[in-house]
Motif scaffolding. Structure first.
Motif, PDB file in Angstrom:
ATOM      1  N   HIS A 760      52.775 -17.365 -92.972  1.00 45.61           N
ATOM      2  CA  HIS A 760      54.236 -18.451 -92.834  1.00 45.61           C
ATOM      3  C   HIS A 760      55.282 -17.354 -94.091  1.00 45.61           C
ATOM      4  CE1 HIS A 760      55.836 -21.782 -96.048  1.00 45.61           C
ATOM      5  NE2 HIS A 760      56.112 -22.447 -94.770  1.00 45.61           N
ATOM      6  N   SER A 761      54.526 -16.959 -94.904  1.00 45.42           N
ATOM      7  CA  SER A 761      55.738 -15.685 -95.522  1.00 45.42           C
ATOM      8  C   SER A 761      56.897 -14.762 -94.639  1.00 45.42           C
ATOM      9  CB  SER A 761      54.949 -14.980 -96.784  1.00 45.42           C
ATOM     10  OG  SER A 761      53.965 -15.673 -97.278  1.00 45.42           O
ATOM     11  N   TYR A 763      57.148 -15.746 -91.423  1.00 43.11           N
ATOM     12  CA  TYR A 763      57.864 -16.509 -90.551  1.00 43.11           C
ATOM     13  C   TYR A 763      59.724 -17.319 -91.501  1.00 43.11           C
ATOM     14  CZ  TYR A 763      59.241 -20.861 -88.006  1.00 43.11           C
ATOM     15  OH  TYR A 763      60.450 -21.872 -87.919  1.00 43.11           O
ATOM     16  N   GLN A 764      58.821 -17.330 -93.030  1.00 41.41           N
ATOM     17  CA  GLN A 764      60.355 -17.605 -93.823  1.00 41.41           C
ATOM     18  C   GLN A 764      61.217 -16.636 -93.768  1.00 41.41           C
ATOM     19  OE1 GLN A 764      60.553 -20.908 -94.950  1.00 41.41           O
ATOM     20  NE2 GLN A 764      58.977 -21.862 -94.383  1.00 41.41           N
ATOM     21  N   LYS A 765      60.426 -15.600 -93.944  1.00 43.31           N
ATOM     22  CA  LYS A 765      61.750 -14.520 -94.010  1.00 43.31           C
ATOM     23  C   LYS A 765      62.128 -13.950 -92.941  1.00 43.31           C
ATOM     24  CE  LYS A 765      61.241  -9.293 -95.883  1.00 43.31           C
ATOM     25  NZ  LYS A 765      60.164  -8.425 -95.551  1.00 43.31           N
ATOM     26  N   ARG A 767      62.935 -15.796 -90.627  1.00 41.53           N
ATOM     27  CA  ARG A 767      64.139 -17.277 -90.332  1.00 41.53           C
ATOM     28  C   ARG A 767      65.317 -16.696 -91.838  1.00 41.53           C
ATOM     29  NH1 ARG A 767      62.439 -22.994 -89.949  1.00 41.53           N
ATOM     30  NH2 ARG A 767      64.703 -23.217 -89.588  1.00 41.53           N
ATOM     31  N   GLY A 768      65.154 -16.171 -92.604  1.00 40.17           N
ATOM     32  CA  GLY A 768      66.437 -16.195 -93.602  1.00 40.17           C
ATOM     33  C   GLY A 768      66.815 -14.598 -93.247  1.00 40.17           C
ATOM     34  N   LEU A 825      54.513 -26.516 -91.202  1.00 37.20           N
ATOM     35  CA  LEU A 825      55.891 -25.755 -91.428  1.00 37.20           C
ATOM     36  C   LEU A 825      56.255 -24.931 -90.583  1.00 37.20           C
ATOM     37  CD1 LEU A 825      55.000 -25.344 -95.648  1.00 37.20           C
ATOM     38  CD2 LEU A 825      56.249 -27.130 -94.583  1.00 37.20           C
ATOM     39  N   MET A 826      55.742 -24.275 -90.119  1.00 41.16           N
ATOM     40  CA  MET A 826      55.742 -23.065 -89.570  1.00 41.16           C
ATOM     41  C   MET A 826      56.302 -23.912 -88.049  1.00 41.16           C
ATOM     42  SD  MET A 826      53.180 -20.483 -89.824  1.00 41.16           S
ATOM     43  CE  MET A 826      53.702 -19.484 -88.733  1.00 41.16           C
TER      44      MET A 826
END
Length: 827
Positions: A760-761, A763-765, A767-768, A825-826
């Motif tokens: 998830h981390s 993935y978030q990183k 996407r940004g 969330l992903m």
């Protein structure tokens, strides 16, 4: 007159008036019927009445109850419903009902009865086991308390005072010895003795070694004590060395020898007393130049004139009463000097020279039956009533006459009293059960039970009472008495060691007995001393600061067994290690190169591996698992060491690392073990070893997670092949997971959450971030491969969800919920 009496009187008069009226001349006839006629008349009257129907009864009942607000039909239904038993208290079967209801009720009653019985048995079993655990715990605490206490007796109230006297200020502090100078000197001799036994197989005289210490200390009371022990232990046991101490001590010849040695000690000390008295009064003593006991006695009587109420009987010799000279020569144990007196005064002594010559000619100093009868008869008729106390005393010694006579007019000291009583003790085989003669058993009972500590002022004069018991062969009682006095306990312990080393100390079969006990199989006069408890009570004082010295004392217990059949020396070592936690100093330690550094236990040439493993088991039983791992490793039980280490590591795998934490300590220990096992080898099973190395890899994974090295963490997880990252791997990982141990399975929830959080981390990183940030293995498309990588992360997350759902292992409910939440969330 009483009004009640007046009323009864009126009634009586009225009744009599009615009777008179009936008997008056009326024309009405009298009716007389018997019981049968009355019954028939009643039956005829009953048939004339109309029977009441059930409906009329119900109507009348409804009218009666309705006036009070009750409805009869509802009450009937309620009453019928109350007939069925539905509670624990009512288990009776239903009566007067249909078969179906009856069977249903019986089934319910049976179920309820089983439930009630099961509940009762369960509570009884739980209560029984609870009491068993409490009793075991109380027993262990009781043993510790008993080993720490001084025992009963008036001196126990002076514990704090005695402790302060025997231990100087500051010696109880950390790093200082708890032994005073005297105790340390005796401990040094114990060490020298054990060294000689272990290295050379030579048994030096332990009593002589302790006597040497006392001589260097200069305490005359202690010097006399060891001289007494030396004298009493000089016994030619010969072939009896192979027998048990209880058999040796019960032997009649040995008992007779004890009596002879006790008399010899009392006679030797009395000669020393006479010499010191004479040397202090040389002018008055007029010793002269002729050596010998006879001249010494004459000189002493010049200083201390004999006690005579009137003129001495049978004249004098060298200006001293004959019987006084003869008594003091006998008291010194010099029969030659006594014979010298008898020969010179033969014409004055009547028949006594005949008795005396037979007395000194026999080895056991017994007269034949004829002379024994003559001297006793002569004593009772003449001598007992004579005015010379020394003559009475001499007759009592030679003929063993009247052992109940204490001769208080000339015997004013305990030593003299004991010597006289021991002189009356004859052959135990001939005197058993003879009330006219004194036996050793009678004397022991009289001194220990009839008189006891209070009579001899034991706590004010402990050395005197110890001497009284020891001289009469009551070694165990004498040692136990000293053990109750803190300042003298070291003497009790070392005296017990001397007797135990010489196989003269009778000990109980169970090492958990009281210090002084009695066995039902022994004679009533034989007591047993629990040397194990005495030793533990003594060493508890200094084992925390002088563990090596405590080991030396425990070595004496190597031939004894515990109640469970274990070696008592090993058991004491185990308890000592657990109390002091001096693992490395006592048991040794493992070096990095796989060699073992010796500990203090190695000097005793015992099975150190077995001792260490025993300590490890006790440590594990007490819940000290880290120490147990070290000890199992030290005893080369690699399988047990790794098994325990796996259990410990599985509990801290996911914990964040911190300096000086339990996790940090366990990891350091595990890495050291892994490096050593890889270099020098080990004997653990493959399954346990695989689990151990896998746990180390998981620790590496979580360390990377906590430091934020997510890419390296994912690589580690992919390398250990524990979790699937593609759908094709799910079945393989599920099947492989069945073969993992419980320690690995216990880590699974944290592994799944940690891996999912990493995905998830990332993935978030991702996407940004922009396309330019994607490098390495990411394929480049128009958006730099960003979407492809995001899809891969989503696929890996779904794979983990699928894996978690297919596992034959129940995960915590919040774990599944959090996994699904992160996966959502992903997307």
């Amino acid at each position: 007159m009483n009004p009640e009496s007046e009323g009864f009187t009126d009634l009586l008069q009225q009744a009599e008036q009615l009777t008179a009226d009936m008997d008056s001349g009326t024309e009405l006839p009298h009716l007389e019927r018997n019981l049968l006629q009355i019954l028939e008349a009643g039956q005829r009257l009953l048939t004339r009445t109309t029977p009441a129907s059930q409906e009329n009864v119900d109507v009348q009942a409804s009218i009666l109850l309705g006036s009070k607000g009750f409805v009869l039909p509802k009450i009937s239904d309620r009453l019928e419903g109350l007939r069925t038993a539905t509670t624990f208290e009512s288990l009776e079967p239903v009566r007067d009902t249909d078969i179906q209801g009856f069977l249903k009720n019986e089934r319910e009653n049976a179920l309820l009865a089983v439930i009630e019985q099961t509940r009762k048995n369960t509570f009884e079993g739980v209560e029984r086991r609870q009491w068993e655990c409490m009793e075991n715990e109380w027993e262990r605490d009781k043993q510790k308390i008993l080993n720490s206490l001084l025992g009963s007796g008036p001196d126990s109230f002076q514990f704090q005072q005695d402790l302060e006297m025997s231990v100087p200020d500051g010696q109880l502090s950390q790093g200082r010895s708890s032994l005073d100078h005297a105790e340390m000197a005796y401990a040094r001799q114990v060490f020298v003795y054990n060294e000689s036994v272990i290295e050379n197989g030579i048994l030096p005289s332990l009593v002589d070694m302790f006597a040497e210490v006392a001589k260097n200390m200069g305490d005359q009371s202690v010097i006399d004590l060891w001289r007494l022990v030396q004298c009493m232990t000089e016994i030619p046991l010969g072939q009896m060395y192979g027998n048990k101490p209880s058999i040796i001590r019960a032997d009649k010849q040995i008992q007779a020898h004890f009596v002879a040695r006790a008399k010899h000690y009392l006679e030797t000390t009395y000669i020393s007393y006479l010499e010191s008295t004479v040397s202090s009064n040389l002018r008055q003593a007029q010793l002269g130049g002729v050596p010998g006991t006879y001249r010494l006695v004459l000189s002493y009587l010049n200083v201390r004139p004999p006690v005579t109420a009137r003129l001495p009987e049978d004249g004098k010799l060298d200006d001293q009463p004959v019987w006084a000279l003869l008594f003091f020569c006998l008291r010194c144990g010099d029969l030659k000097a006594a014979k010298h007196v008898v020969d010179r005064a033969r014409n004055q002594l009547g028949d006594f020279p005949t008795f005396f010559e037979e007395y000194i000619s026999t080895s056991d100093h017994r007269l034949n039956q004829g002379n024994d009868t003559k001297i006793n008869l002569q004593y009772r008729r003449i001598v007992k009533n004579c005015s010379d106390p020394y003559k009475r005393a001499v007759y009592c010694v030679i003929g063993r006459c009247d052992w109940r006579e204490d001769h208080t007019d000339i015997l004013d000291k305990i030593d003299d009293y004991l010597w006289m009583k021991l002189s009356h003790v004859g052959d135990p085989q001939l005197l058993d059960g003879n009330q006219e003669h004194l036996s050793l058993v009678k004397l022991q009972k009289m001194l220990l039970e009839d008189y006891g500590e209070s009579h001899f002022n034991g706590y004010q004069q402990p050395f005197l009472y110890f001497q009284v018991l020891f001289l009469t062969g009551q070694f165990e009682a004498a040692i136990e008495f000293f053990s109750r006095i803190e300042r003298l306990r070291y003497l009790a312990v070392h005296t017990a060691l001397v007797l135990y080393d010489m196989k003269l100390l009778v000990i109980p079969a169970n090492c958990q007995c009281q210090i002084l006990s009695q066995d039902s199989s022994d004679s009533p006069d034989l007591l047993r001393l629990n040397i194990a408890r005495l030793m533990m009570m003594y060493t508890r004082k200094f084992e925390a600061t002088d563990a090596r010295e405590a080991l030396q004392y425990f070595y004496f217990l190597r031939n004894l067994k515990t109640a469970k059949g274990e070696n008592l020396f090993m058991s004491c070592v185990s308890e000592l290690v657990l109390e002091t936690r001096e693992f490395d100093m006592l048991l040794g330690r493992m070096e990095r190169d796989g060699t073992r550094k010796s500990g203090a236990i190695d000097k005793f040439n015992q099975d150190t591996q077995k001792i260490t493993e025993m300590v490890a088991k006790d440590t594990e039983a007490k819940g000290m698992f880290e120490d147990a791992v070290k000890l199992y490793d030290l005893s080369e039980n690699h399988e047990k060491a790794l098994s325990l280490m796996n259990k410990l590591l599985s509990q801290v795998v996911a914990v964040a690392p911190a300096p000086q934490s339990t996790r940090d300590r366990l990891c350091s220990m595990a890495i050291s073990m892994a490096e050593r096992y890889n270099s020098v080898g080990h004997e653990a099973t493959q399954v346990t070893t695989k689990t151990f190395h896998l746990l180390l890899d998981l620790i590496t994974f979580f360390d990377l997670c906590h430091t934020g090295s997510m890419d390296k963490a994912i690589e580690v997880m992919q390398d250990i092949k524990l979790l699937p990252f593609t759908p094709a791997e799910v079945d393989l990982r599920v099947n492989s997971f069945k073969n993992f141990s419980d320690e690995i399975r216990r880590c699974l929830p944290d592994l799944l959450l940690a891996t999912m959080n990493i995905l998830h981390s990332k993935y978030q990183k991702l996407r940004g971030s922009g396309p330019q940030s994607l490098i390495g293995r990411q394929s480049r498309t128009e958006d730099g491969g960003k979407e492809t990588h995001l899809n891969m992360l989503r696929s890996q997350a779904r794979t983990l969800i699928m894996f978690a759902g297919m596992l034959p292992y129940r995960l915590p409910g919040d774990t599944n919920a959090r996994l699904v939440q992160i996966e959502v969330l992903m997307n």
